[in-house]
Write a protein that holds these residues in place. Sequence first.
Motif, PDB file in Angstrom:
ATOM      1  N   LEU A 359       0.828  -1.195   0.000  1.00  0.00           N
ATOM      2  CA  LEU A 359       0.000   0.000   0.000  1.00  0.00           C
ATOM      3  C   LEU A 359       0.868   1.252   0.000  1.00  0.00           C
ATOM      4  O   LEU A 359       2.084   1.182   0.091  1.00  0.00           O
ATOM      5  N   LEU A 360       0.198   2.423  -0.115  1.00  0.00           N
ATOM      6  CA  LEU A 360       0.901   3.699  -0.084  1.00  0.00           C
ATOM      7  C   LEU A 360       1.664   3.839   1.228  1.00  0.00           C
ATOM      8  O   LEU A 360       1.140   3.568   2.309  1.00  0.00           O
ATOM      9  N   THR A 361       2.908   4.245   1.129  1.00  0.00           N
ATOM     10  CA  THR A 361       3.713   4.448   2.330  1.00  0.00           C
ATOM     11  C   THR A 361       4.720   5.548   2.069  1.00  0.00           C
ATOM     12  O   THR A 361       5.032   5.877   0.920  1.00  0.00           O
ATOM     13  N   SER A 362       5.227   6.151   3.130  1.00  0.00           N
ATOM     14  CA  SER A 362       6.221   7.220   3.038  1.00  0.00           C
ATOM     15  C   SER A 362       7.318   6.962   4.054  1.00  0.00           C
ATOM     16  O   SER A 362       7.071   6.400   5.132  1.00  0.00           O
ATOM     17  N   HIS A 363       8.528   7.389   3.722  1.00  0.00           N
ATOM     18  CA  HIS A 363       9.677   7.194   4.600  1.00  0.00           C
ATOM     19  C   HIS A 363      10.441   8.515   4.707  1.00  0.00           C
ATOM     20  O   HIS A 363      10.776   9.127   3.693  1.00  0.00           O
ATOM     21  N   ARG A 364      10.714   8.929   5.949  1.00  0.00           N
ATOM     22  CA  ARG A 364      11.550  10.115   6.166  1.00  0.00           C
ATOM     23  C   ARG A 364      12.977   9.638   6.462  1.00  0.00           C
ATOM     24  O   ARG A 364      13.217   8.862   7.379  1.00  0.00           O
ATOM     25  N   VAL A 365      13.927  10.121   5.671  1.00  0.00           N
ATOM     26  CA  VAL A 365      15.312   9.678   5.769  1.00  0.00           C
ATOM     27  C   VAL A 365      15.981  10.316   6.987  1.00  0.00           C
ATOM     28  O   VAL A 365      15.900  11.532   7.188  1.00  0.00           O
ATOM     29  N   ARG A 366      16.638   9.500   7.788  1.00  0.00           N
ATOM     30  CA  ARG A 366      17.314  10.008   8.985  1.00  0.00           C
ATOM     31  C   ARG A 366      18.396  11.020   8.621  1.00  0.00           C
ATOM     32  O   ARG A 366      19.132  10.848   7.650  1.00  0.00           O
ATOM     33  N   ARG A 367      18.470  12.074   9.434  1.00  0.00           N
ATOM     34  CA  ARG A 367      19.487  13.124   9.348  1.00  0.00           C
ATOM     35  C   ARG A 367      19.420  13.943   8.063  1.00  0.00           C
ATOM     36  O   ARG A 367      20.099  14.950   7.945  1.00  0.00           O
ATOM     37  N   ALA A 368      18.589  13.522   7.114  1.00  0.00           N
ATOM     38  CA  ALA A 368      18.449  14.289   5.880  1.00  0.00           C
ATOM     39  C   ALA A 368      17.082  14.970   5.808  1.00  0.00           C
ATOM     40  O   ALA A 368      16.959  16.065   5.265  1.00  0.00           O
ATOM     41  N   GLY A 369      16.059  14.328   6.380  1.00  0.00           N
ATOM     42  CA  GLY A 369      14.715  14.898   6.352  1.00  0.00           C
ATOM     43  C   GLY A 369      13.982  14.674   5.042  1.00  0.00           C
ATOM     44  O   GLY A 369      12.810  15.053   4.917  1.00  0.00           O
ATOM     45  N   THR A 370      14.638  14.075   4.065  1.00  0.00           N
ATOM     46  CA  THR A 370      13.990  13.811   2.776  1.00  0.00           C
ATOM     47  C   THR A 370      12.885  12.767   2.952  1.00  0.00           C
ATOM     48  O   THR A 370      13.078  11.754   3.615  1.00  0.00           O
ATOM     49  N   VAL A 371      11.723  13.050   2.343  1.00  0.00           N
ATOM     50  CA  VAL A 371      10.587  12.134   2.431  1.00  0.00           C
ATOM     51  C   VAL A 371      10.421  11.433   1.092  1.00  0.00           C
ATOM     52  O   VAL A 371      10.300  12.090   0.048  1.00  0.00           O
TER      53      VAL A 371
END
Length: 401
Positions: A359-371
């Motif tokens: 399913l739809l999911t999102s990930h925030r990258v550690r120390r970078a903040g990129t989603v």
Amino acid sequence: MTYVVPLVEHAPARPFLMADQVGRALAAAKILDEAAPDPYEPGTWRLRAGSKVGAVALTVPGAGAVTVRITPKVPVPRLFFLLGYSADPGGWQDGMVDLAEHSDLLPALAHAVERQTDRALRQGLLQGYRIVEEASLVVRGRIREADQIKRRSGMPMPVEVAYDEFTTDIAENQILRTAVDRLLRLPGVPRAIRTRLLHQRTRLADITTLVRGQPVPAWRPTRLNARYHGALHLAKVVLEGASAEHLPGGLRMDGFVFDMNRVYEDFVCAALREALRPYGGRSVLQAKGVHMDEGDSVRLRPDFVWYSDSGAPGIVADAKYKARKRSGYPNEDLYQMLAYCTALGLSEGHLVYAKGNALLTSHRVRRAGTVLHQHALDLDQQPDALLAEVQELIRHMVAGR
């Protein structure tokens, strides 16, 4: 002996009884993801199709022939919509191609090309101007002085000339003629459709057939050739997917195969571009000039990048047809998208999958903040619903800028 191998795109491997020579021929053709002898059953080969769909006939010296038919998981009418929309988002209409009773890919394609060609030629063959270069005893047009000196060593006759000729032997008719010829050579075209294709070839009898391996001549959509548009878009599918190759060991392969990865990628990029038009800016497909390092030695090529009116990158997306992990999306796709976002200076990136097992999911990258967002389009929907889902996806992308 003739072997018939029915397979389904991305389905589990299946055992088939066949001679080792035929199995090795299938492995050499590289149209399947897996073609290997069964270690426990002599004379049995395990075959599995990947993302390539269509029909292929292999002639194996001393062992007969094998015909492989790979059925796409996407319903054939939906597949034609994806192909048509990618080629012409503004002019394509659902139902434009009448697939009649044909549920298999190749018969449906052959039927559609024949019907659209018949519609295009109903008012007669289109005429236009083409540039002719030839040696002539009569001067017409302009003299090609460099060729005259090079080829004739100063002799006055014949004269190397170039002129515009008003003729039916133009790019549009050449494309249709070549597509019809190639369909007639493919395995699995029903007799009734073959008969109608022969009729279309008779109409195009005086038209030059394109040489295999050379680029398809360019044509420009205009008001004058509007009745040809549907046929030309389908003919392009045939010319890009048809193949006739001589492989090592005297093998010959004739067939029509195209990659669903490419079909899906082309559709997603075209649909995103059309949905973003109201927002201005410009969309770039298979973006060039994107590098991961400051020395510009590591090139990246995102499937889709949208640039705002100021020229700054605003959205990056990659189309992924098949998630290879049963448990969810593959991590390497995330690494790839993170590289795109970093190189373009974006805080969000989007991976667009064909709806499958996640399913739809999102990930925030550690120390970078990129989603990093992972979306899924449901290809089993009707075209209007599918395009509406793309519109909703664009709203999500724009809101995250």
